[in-house]
Write a protein that holds these residues in place. Structure first.
Motif, PDB file in Angstrom:
ATOM      1  N   PRO A  11       0.792  -1.226   0.000  1.00 47.44           N
ATOM      2  CA  PRO A  11       0.000   0.000   0.000  1.00 47.44           C
ATOM      3  C   PRO A  11       0.829   1.284   0.000  1.00 47.44           C
ATOM      4  O   PRO A  11       0.277   2.369  -0.013  1.00 47.44           O
ATOM      5  N   ILE A  12       2.171   1.164   0.032  1.00 47.60           N
ATOM      6  CA  ILE A  12       3.004   2.360   0.170  1.00 47.60           C
ATOM      7  C   ILE A  12       2.931   3.239  -1.073  1.00 47.60           C
ATOM      8  O   ILE A  12       3.054   4.464  -0.988  1.00 47.60           O
ATOM      9  N   ASP A  13       2.715   2.640  -2.252  1.00 43.11           N
ATOM     10  CA  ASP A  13       2.653   3.457  -3.462  1.00 43.11           C
ATOM     11  C   ASP A  13       1.475   4.430  -3.429  1.00 43.11           C
ATOM     12  O   ASP A  13       1.514   5.490  -4.063  1.00 43.11           O
ATOM     13  N   ILE A  14       0.431   4.092  -2.664  1.00 41.98           N
ATOM     14  CA  ILE A  14      -0.695   5.017  -2.507  1.00 41.98           C
ATOM     15  C   ILE A  14      -0.229   6.287  -1.803  1.00 41.98           C
ATOM     16  O   ILE A  14      -0.644   7.403  -2.139  1.00 41.98           O
ATOM     17  N   LEU A  15       0.660   6.117  -0.826  1.00 41.73           N
ATOM     18  CA  LEU A  15       1.200   7.269  -0.105  1.00 41.73           C
ATOM     19  C   LEU A  15       2.120   8.082  -1.008  1.00 41.73           C
ATOM     20  O   LEU A  15       2.103   9.318  -0.980  1.00 41.73           O
ATOM     21  N   ASP A  16       2.935   7.386  -1.806  1.00 39.89           N
ATOM     22  CA  ASP A  16       3.768   8.083  -2.793  1.00 39.89           C
ATOM     23  C   ASP A  16       2.905   8.968  -3.692  1.00 39.89           C
ATOM     24  O   ASP A  16       3.206  10.147  -3.905  1.00 39.89           O
ATOM     25  N   ASN A  17       1.843   8.379  -4.226  1.00 36.48           N
ATOM     26  CA  ASN A  17       0.978   9.115  -5.155  1.00 36.48           C
ATOM     27  C   ASN A  17       0.326  10.318  -4.481  1.00 36.48           C
ATOM     28  O   ASN A  17       0.231  11.404  -5.073  1.00 36.48           O
ATOM     29  N   ALA A  18      -0.125  10.123  -3.244  1.00 39.76           N
ATOM     30  CA  ALA A  18      -0.779  11.216  -2.522  1.00 39.76           C
ATOM     31  C   ALA A  18       0.200  12.354  -2.250  1.00 39.76           C
ATOM     32  O   ALA A  18      -0.154  13.538  -2.358  1.00 39.76           O
ATOM     33  N   LEU A  19       1.435  12.003  -1.906  1.00 33.38           N
ATOM     34  CA  LEU A  19       2.435  13.028  -1.626  1.00 33.38           C
ATOM     35  C   LEU A  19       2.834  13.771  -2.900  1.00 33.38           C
ATOM     36  O   LEU A  19       3.004  15.000  -2.894  1.00 33.38           O
ATOM     37  N   ILE A  20       2.964  13.041  -3.994  1.00 32.08           N
ATOM     38  CA  ILE A  20       3.280  13.677  -5.280  1.00 32.08           C
ATOM     39  C   ILE A  20       2.186  14.674  -5.662  1.00 32.08           C
ATOM     40  O   ILE A  20       2.462  15.810  -6.067  1.00 32.08           O
ATOM     41  N   LYS A  21       0.924  14.260  -5.519  1.00 31.84           N
ATOM     42  CA  LYS A  21      -0.198  15.158  -5.823  1.00 31.84           C
ATOM     43  C   LYS A  21      -0.160  16.405  -4.950  1.00 31.84           C
ATOM     44  O   LYS A  21      -0.414  17.523  -5.416  1.00 31.84           O
ATOM     45  N   ALA A  22       0.167  16.221  -3.669  1.00 37.02           N
ATOM     46  CA  ALA A  22       0.193  17.355  -2.741  1.00 37.02           C
ATOM     47  C   ALA A  22       1.328  18.318  -3.073  1.00 37.02           C
ATOM     48  O   ALA A  22       1.162  19.540  -2.992  1.00 37.02           O
ATOM     49  N   ALA A  65       0.732  22.127  -4.106  1.00 40.11           N
ATOM     50  CA  ALA A  65       1.338  23.198  -3.310  1.00 40.11           C
ATOM     51  C   ALA A  65       2.179  24.147  -4.160  1.00 40.11           C
ATOM     52  O   ALA A  65       2.604  25.201  -3.678  1.00 40.11           O
ATOM     53  N   GLY A  66       2.421  23.762  -5.404  1.00 46.49           N
ATOM     54  CA  GLY A  66       3.118  24.648  -6.325  1.00 46.49           C
ATOM     55  C   GLY A  66       4.628  24.576  -6.287  1.00 46.49           C
ATOM     56  O   GLY A  66       5.309  25.446  -6.846  1.00 46.49           O
ATOM     57  N   TYR A  67       5.183  23.533  -5.661  1.00 49.19           N
ATOM     58  CA  TYR A  67       6.637  23.414  -5.602  1.00 49.19           C
ATOM     59  C   TYR A  67       7.190  22.915  -6.937  1.00 49.19           C
ATOM     60  O   TYR A  67       6.584  22.076  -7.603  1.00 49.19           O
ATOM     61  N   ASP A  68       8.348  23.434  -7.290  1.00 47.45           N
ATOM     62  CA  ASP A  68       9.055  22.989  -8.491  1.00 47.45           C
ATOM     63  C   ASP A  68       9.706  21.646  -8.156  1.00 47.45           C
ATOM     64  O   ASP A  68      10.781  21.596  -7.564  1.00 47.45           O
ATOM     65  N   THR A  69       9.016  20.565  -8.511  1.00 45.39           N
ATOM     66  CA  THR A  69       9.428  19.239  -8.055  1.00 45.39           C
ATOM     67  C   THR A  69       9.714  18.301  -9.217  1.00 45.39           C
ATOM     68  O   THR A  69       8.923  18.195 -10.154  1.00 45.39           O
TER      69      THR A  69
END
Length: 327
Positions: free
Chosen positions: A13-24, A28-32
């Motif tokens: 289930p960790i990839d769900i957290l990856d995806n959620a953090l990437i979306k956030a 948030a507008g960070y150059d990522t």
């Protein structure tokens, strides 16, 4: 600020957290720049970091790190600040402590783990709980097949099996209970309520359907000394609530949770969430709230409002970045 995010390397289930953090981070507008470790070889990582020259390199770490210490040291030697968010504490803290000191800044989902990281030479250690993704976890009507009195989603670790077996013994046999996850079929349910079992992993799109279909959603934490994973020989205590707490509340579901020391930091007990400290008390609360629809709905309404105000992944990104700005 320019960020470079390295995914955990895990699937569910960790990839769900990856995806959620990437979306956030995007919201948030960070150059990522994102480096997907399950799609690109690690030999491409250092050249990619050099090319983008970020102000911060950050990664998510599940039960075990997929990023070798040698690579972390190499990133730091190039002058880039590194941060890691350990998202399986305290259950896998033994593994985390093997790599933690290689990073500049540590974030842990459990406040009880902070002293253990500091004792292993980590100077910048902060508590950062997980959040929820409101695009996935939200209230909506569901098919009647998801309708039930009580539901629980999660692996049947020993403490959960014991708690649930005793709790259901106290409930009236007519109580409709759904248990979803591995190992629940190994319990003798001949005494008390016979739950409906679904002994498999369900994906993140189906999880909120169960939350939205239940009158009461149970949230039982794993034991800090659970021997299934057996990666907390360090003995770190579990003080903080799990991310499922936020997911359930985001669905405007009434939640009954076993107490953790940090619970009141995030929700007001008996106003936004209801806690219990024994299987018998849990059963008594189930019987009470099954007959109190208005009270359930009022508590759930306050919980979703608090969650939307304070407990999304976007809120966690804001806190993470404001913390790093101070170190």
């Amino acid at each position: 600020m320019k960020l470079f995010y390295i995914t955990s390397g895990y699937r569910r289930p960790i990839d769900i957290l990856d995806n959620a953090l990437i979306k956030a981070l995007i919201a948030a507008g960070y150059d990522t720049t994102f480096f997907l470790t399950n799609r690109r070889p690690l030999t491409e990582l250092i050249p990619a970091i050099r090319e983008h020259a970020p102000d911060l390199v950050i990664t998510l770490c599940g039960p075990k790190s997929h990023l070798p210490i040698t690579i972390v040291h190499q990133i730091r030697s190039l002058g880039f600040h590194t941060a890691v968010w350990f998202v399986d504490d305290p259950y896998a803290i033994d593994n985390a402590l093997e790599v933690a000191a290689a990073y500049d800044t540590i974030f842990t989902i459990d406040s009880g783990c902070i002293p253990y990281y500091k004792a292993h030479g980590c100077k910048e250690v902060f508590h950062l709980p997980l959040g929820t993704d409101l695009d996935i976890f939200k209230p909506y009507p569901v098919h009647p097949s998801y309708s039930t009195d009580v539901c629980f989603i999660g692996t049947g670790y020993k403490n959960r099996l014991d708690t649930m077996q005793e709790m259901l013994h106290y409930l009236p046999p007519s109580t409709r209970v759904h248990l979803i996850g591995h190992f629940w079929e190994h319990v003798d349910w001949s005494r008390g309520v016979r739950p409906q079992l679904r002994s498999k992993w369900i994906n993140f799109t189906e999880t909120p359907r169960y939350f939205n279909g239940a009158k009461i959603v149970l949230n039982l934490h794993r034991s800090e000394d659970d021997r299934y994973l057996d990666k907390n020989r360090t003995g770190a205590p579990a003080h903080s609530i799990n991310n499922r707490t936020f997911d359930i509340s985001a669905c405007q579901a009434f939640q009954l949770i076993d107490y953790r020391a940090d619970l009141s930091t995030y929700y007001e007990p008996d106003k936004e969430i209801v806690g219990f400290q024994s299987p018998k008390e849990g059963a008594e609360l189930i019987m009470h709230y099954l007959n109190q629809q208005e009270e359930r709905e009022a508590i759930a309404a306050r919980a979703i409002a608090r969650t939307q105000r304070e407990h999304t992944f976007l809120h966690r990104v804001d806190r993470l970045m404001s913390t790093l700005a101070l170190v």
